[in-house]
Design a protein around this motif. Sequence first.
Motif, mmCIF file in Angstrom:
data_model
loop_
_atom_site.group_PDB
_atom_site.id
_atom_site.type_symbol
_atom_site.label_atom_id
_atom_site.label_comp_id
_atom_site.label_asym_id
_atom_site.label_seq_id
_atom_site.Cartn_x
_atom_site.Cartn_y
_atom_site.Cartn_z
ATOM 1 N N MET A 28 0.852 -1.198 0.000
ATOM 2 C CA MET A 28 0.000 0.000 0.000
ATOM 3 C C MET A 28 0.885 1.243 0.000
ATOM 4 N N ASN A 29 0.658 2.156 -0.972
ATOM 5 C CA ASN A 29 1.462 3.370 -0.967
ATOM 6 C C ASN A 29 0.922 4.363 0.056
ATOM 7 N N ASP A 30 1.707 5.418 0.304
ATOM 8 C CA ASP A 30 1.351 6.373 1.362
ATOM 9 C C ASP A 30 0.012 7.043 1.103
ATOM 10 N N TYR A 31 -0.248 7.373 -0.177
ATOM 11 C CA TYR A 31 -1.490 8.068 -0.502
ATOM 12 C C TYR A 31 -2.699 7.179 -0.212
ATOM 13 N N MET A 32 -2.610 5.914 -0.611
ATOM 14 C CA MET A 32 -3.716 4.997 -0.373
ATOM 15 C C MET A 32 -3.966 4.817 1.117
ATOM 16 N N LEU A 33 -2.884 4.722 1.888
ATOM 17 C CA LEU A 33 -3.035 4.591 3.336
ATOM 18 C C LEU A 33 -3.709 5.820 3.919
ATOM 19 N N GLN A 34 -3.290 6.989 3.463
ATOM 20 C CA GLN A 34 -3.882 8.232 3.966
ATOM 21 C C GLN A 34 -5.382 8.275 3.677
ATOM 22 N N THR A 35 -5.798 7.867 2.482
ATOM 23 C CA THR A 35 -7.217 7.920 2.122
ATOM 24 C C THR A 35 -8.036 6.918 2.928
ATOM 25 N N LYS A 36 -7.415 5.823 3.365
ATOM 26 C CA LYS A 36 -8.134 4.821 4.149
ATOM 27 C C LYS A 36 -8.276 5.217 5.617
ATOM 28 N N MET A 37 -7.450 6.141 6.073
ATOM 29 C CA MET A 37 -7.516 6.557 7.475
ATOM 30 C C MET A 37 -8.775 7.371 7.734
ATOM 31 N N PRO A 38 -9.402 7.215 8.892
ATOM 32 C CA PRO A 38 -10.572 8.049 9.234
ATOM 33 C C PRO A 38 -10.138 9.482 9.516
ATOM 34 N N ASP A 39 -11.114 10.374 9.632
ATOM 35 C CA ASP A 39 -10.786 11.779 9.882
ATOM 36 C C ASP A 39 -10.334 12.028 11.318
ATOM 37 N N HIS A 40 -10.700 11.153 12.235
ATOM 38 C CA HIS A 40 -10.313 11.333 13.640
ATOM 39 C C HIS A 40 -8.956 10.677 13.913
ATOM 40 N N ALA A 41 -8.383 10.971 15.084
ATOM 41 C CA ALA A 41 -7.070 10.432 15.444
ATOM 42 C C ALA A 41 -7.167 8.933 15.729
ATOM 43 N N ILE A 42 -6.122 8.199 15.322
ATOM 44 C CA ILE A 42 -6.062 6.767 15.576
ATOM 45 C C ILE A 42 -4.681 6.402 16.120
ATOM 46 N N THR A 43 -4.534 5.162 16.571
ATOM 47 C CA THR A 43 -3.293 4.735 17.198
ATOM 48 C C THR A 43 -2.340 4.115 16.178
ATOM 49 N N LEU B 208 5.921 5.610 9.776
ATOM 50 C CA LEU B 208 5.337 6.778 10.437
ATOM 51 C C LEU B 208 6.187 8.023 10.210
ATOM 52 N N ALA B 209 7.508 7.853 10.293
ATOM 53 C CA ALA B 209 8.402 8.992 10.071
ATOM 54 C C ALA B 209 8.230 9.543 8.672
ATOM 55 N N ASN B 210 8.084 8.663 7.687
ATOM 56 C CA ASN B 210 7.926 9.094 6.296
ATOM 57 C C ASN B 210 6.578 9.779 6.086
ATOM 58 N N LEU B 211 5.527 9.253 6.700
ATOM 59 C CA LEU B 211 4.197 9.849 6.567
ATOM 60 C C LEU B 211 4.152 11.246 7.179
ATOM 61 N N ILE B 212 4.838 11.427 8.303
ATOM 62 C CA ILE B 212 4.874 12.743 8.949
ATOM 63 C C ILE B 212 5.730 13.710 8.131
ATOM 64 N N GLU B 213 6.881 13.242 7.655
ATOM 65 C CA GLU B 213 7.784 14.086 6.881
ATOM 66 C C GLU B 213 7.140 14.583 5.598
ATOM 67 N N THR B 214 6.302 13.756 4.971
ATOM 68 C CA THR B 214 5.651 14.132 3.711
ATOM 69 C C THR B 214 4.265 14.736 3.923
ATOM 70 N N SER B 215 3.959 15.078 5.174
ATOM 71 C CA SER B 215 2.702 15.765 5.532
ATOM 72 C C SER B 215 1.460 14.960 5.160
ATOM 73 N N LYS B 216 1.567 13.632 5.264
ATOM 74 C CA LYS B 216 0.391 12.787 5.061
ATOM 75 C C LYS B 216 -0.390 12.640 6.379
ATOM 76 N N ILE B 217 0.356 12.535 7.497
ATOM 77 C CA ILE B 217 -0.279 12.449 8.809
ATOM 78 C C ILE B 217 0.452 13.375 9.765
ATOM 79 N N GLU B 218 -0.145 13.595 10.934
ATOM 80 C CA GLU B 218 0.506 14.389 11.976
ATOM 81 C C GLU B 218 0.368 13.674 13.312
ATOM 82 N N HIS B 219 1.357 13.881 14.179
ATOM 83 C CA HIS B 219 1.374 13.286 15.517
ATOM 84 C C HIS B 219 0.653 14.257 16.442
#
Length: 243
Positions: free
Chosen positions: A1-16, A40-51
């Motif tokens: 699964m690429n980063d974009y696909m993972l991001q689209t599958k994530m809900p709008d609320h925070a998850i673990t 996780l480091a790559n997703l945060i660095e590329t602004s796909k997710i935030e901690h």
Amino acid sequence: MNDYMLQTKMPDHAITRQDILDLVRESEPEFREGQMKRLLANLIETSKIEHVGHNRYRKIMKTVNKAKYENRYSETALKIIAIMEEEFPLVDYRIWELSWLNEFVNHQLGRNYIFLEVEKDGCEFIFDRMMSDFAGKVLLRPDQNQVTRYGVNDSIIIDRLVSESPKGKTEVYYLSPEKLVVDLFANKRLKGMLSMGDYPEALEAVFTVYEVDQVKMFRYARRRNKEKELKEFLLSKTKVELR
């Protein structure tokens, strides 16, 4: 699964972290837990997710219909930029003007100051260089009393550039909205020049009109020891939605 696909599958609320691992394993059952740190480091660095808290992550919603923050420099500021680019090409710096804040505040600022922030080792010799072209208008790391006493319109205030200061999107030396927001709380001179009563509406205007990367903003706020103050102010005094 690429980063974009993972991001689209994530809900709008925070998850673990475990929730993210479960999402990845839906498509890649062999994905190992030991690979999560790098993912996780790559997703945060590329602004796909935030901690957003201890073991809490949220996808970053794309900003729509918002402008990139840029502004027009005065003739004096353009001369300063030309000197910096030609004579000090290796020096990291940011330059912006107080009058730009008139876009956001009710009490209009009658006098303009040009803030030239340069990396620590460059302050002294850049001050000397600017004095040769702008004698009587250059102040080196002044306190608020010195600004009030010696400042004139278009005075150049030279100060140290704080490490990890956000960069402009088009040119490194541009003022980013993330830096602007944090400096409203961290720059003591600005506090002396502006009315705190203008802050709530001004901040709401910045977030409404322009793209603001909150991850970058709070990272810089932590560097300036202003994260808690900024977050509490935005939550209690404004309608800005924090992600």
